[in-house]
Structures are given as structure tokens and as C-alpha cells.
Motif scaffolding. Sequence first.
Motif, mmCIF file in Angstrom:
data_model
loop_
_atom_site.group_PDB
_atom_site.id
_atom_site.type_symbol
_atom_site.label_atom_id
_atom_site.label_comp_id
_atom_site.label_asym_id
_atom_site.label_seq_id
_atom_site.Cartn_x
_atom_site.Cartn_y
_atom_site.Cartn_z
ATOM 1 N N MET A 1 0.580 -1.241 0.037
ATOM 2 C CA MET A 1 -0.129 -0.122 -0.056
ATOM 3 C C MET A 1 0.770 1.336 0.013
ATOM 4 O O MET A 1 0.716 2.269 -0.722
ATOM 5 N N GLU A 2 2.012 1.298 0.817
ATOM 6 C CA GLU A 2 2.887 2.260 0.547
ATOM 7 C C GLU A 2 3.252 2.658 -0.598
ATOM 8 O O GLU A 2 3.451 3.670 -1.306
ATOM 9 N N PHE A 3 3.866 1.627 -1.385
ATOM 10 C CA PHE A 3 4.495 1.861 -2.760
ATOM 11 C C PHE A 3 3.196 2.345 -3.731
ATOM 12 O O PHE A 3 3.496 3.294 -4.226
ATOM 13 N N ILE A 10 -2.196 5.329 -9.324
ATOM 14 C CA ILE A 10 -2.584 3.995 -8.965
ATOM 15 C C ILE A 10 -3.723 4.240 -7.570
ATOM 16 O O ILE A 10 -3.523 4.845 -6.907
ATOM 17 N N VAL A 11 -4.797 3.439 -7.871
ATOM 18 C CA VAL A 11 -5.841 3.387 -6.812
ATOM 19 C C VAL A 11 -6.259 2.245 -6.269
ATOM 20 O O VAL A 11 -6.573 1.212 -7.272
ATOM 21 N N LEU A 12 -6.075 2.092 -5.164
ATOM 22 C CA LEU A 12 -6.301 0.711 -4.629
ATOM 23 C C LEU A 12 -7.936 0.554 -4.245
ATOM 24 O O LEU A 12 -8.378 1.402 -3.666
ATOM 25 N N VAL A 13 -8.331 -0.592 -4.503
ATOM 26 C CA VAL A 13 -9.967 -0.802 -4.072
ATOM 27 C C VAL A 13 -9.832 -2.243 -3.268
ATOM 28 O O VAL A 13 -9.061 -3.034 -3.637
ATOM 29 N N ASP A 14 -10.690 -2.370 -2.400
ATOM 30 C CA ASP A 14 -11.008 -3.657 -1.519
ATOM 31 C C ASP A 14 -12.016 -4.347 -2.669
ATOM 32 O O ASP A 14 -12.429 -3.860 -3.755
ATOM 33 N N VAL A 16 -15.132 -5.454 -2.157
ATOM 34 C CA VAL A 16 -16.375 -4.829 -2.210
ATOM 35 C C VAL A 16 -16.681 -3.817 -3.234
ATOM 36 O O VAL A 16 -17.548 -4.009 -3.889
ATOM 37 N N THR A 17 -15.717 -3.012 -3.078
ATOM 38 C CA THR A 17 -15.725 -1.898 -4.069
ATOM 39 C C THR A 17 -15.651 -2.127 -5.556
ATOM 40 O O THR A 17 -16.041 -2.028 -6.542
ATOM 41 N N LEU A 18 -14.474 -3.314 -5.617
ATOM 42 C CA LEU A 18 -14.306 -3.872 -7.060
ATOM 43 C C LEU A 18 -15.738 -4.645 -7.495
ATOM 44 O O LEU A 18 -15.862 -4.345 -8.589
ATOM 45 N N ALA A 19 -16.125 -5.241 -6.585
ATOM 46 C CA ALA A 19 -17.257 -6.059 -7.099
ATOM 47 C C ALA A 19 -18.526 -4.801 -7.515
ATOM 48 O O ALA A 19 -19.207 -5.168 -8.273
ATOM 49 N N GLY A 20 -18.771 -3.934 -6.773
ATOM 50 C CA GLY A 20 -19.624 -2.901 -7.012
ATOM 51 C C GLY A 20 -19.435 -2.352 -8.264
ATOM 52 O O GLY A 20 -20.131 -2.304 -9.192
ATOM 53 N N LEU A 21 -18.203 -2.096 -8.670
ATOM 54 C CA LEU A 21 -17.763 -1.266 -9.992
ATOM 55 C C LEU A 21 -18.093 -2.341 -11.149
ATOM 56 O O LEU A 21 -18.413 -1.840 -12.205
ATOM 57 N N MET A 22 -17.824 -3.755 -10.867
ATOM 58 C CA MET A 22 -17.859 -4.637 -11.961
ATOM 59 C C MET A 22 -19.341 -4.589 -12.231
ATOM 60 O O MET A 22 -19.831 -4.616 -13.393
#
Length: 46
Positions: A1-3, A10-14, A16-22
Motif C-alpha cells: 500500500m505504501e508503494f 494508482i488507486v487501490l480498491v477492496d 466489495v468496491t471492486l465487485a460494485g464497480l464490476m
Amino acid sequence: MEFARSIEGIVLVDGVTLAGLMMDYEVGVSARRISVPAVDSDYFGE
């Protein structure tokens, strides 16, 4: 996450967020409609 924070764009998603976007953008999922019956109160004389 630090990198990831050190790299612009770069945007990190969890998960649940990924499933919602899909689902929102219909990527990697298939949509289908389902029928949900409701009781007709006129038929049963409310």
C-alpha cells in the motif's frame, strides 16, 4: 500500500468496491432480470 501511494494514478480498491464497480459497469458479470410475485389485494377483496 505504501508503494501504491508513491505512484501517481494508482488507486487501490477492496473486494466489495471492486465487485460494485464490476456490476455498475457490467464488466465480468452477466445481468438477468427476475420476476418477484406480489399478492393482488383486489383479487382477495382486501
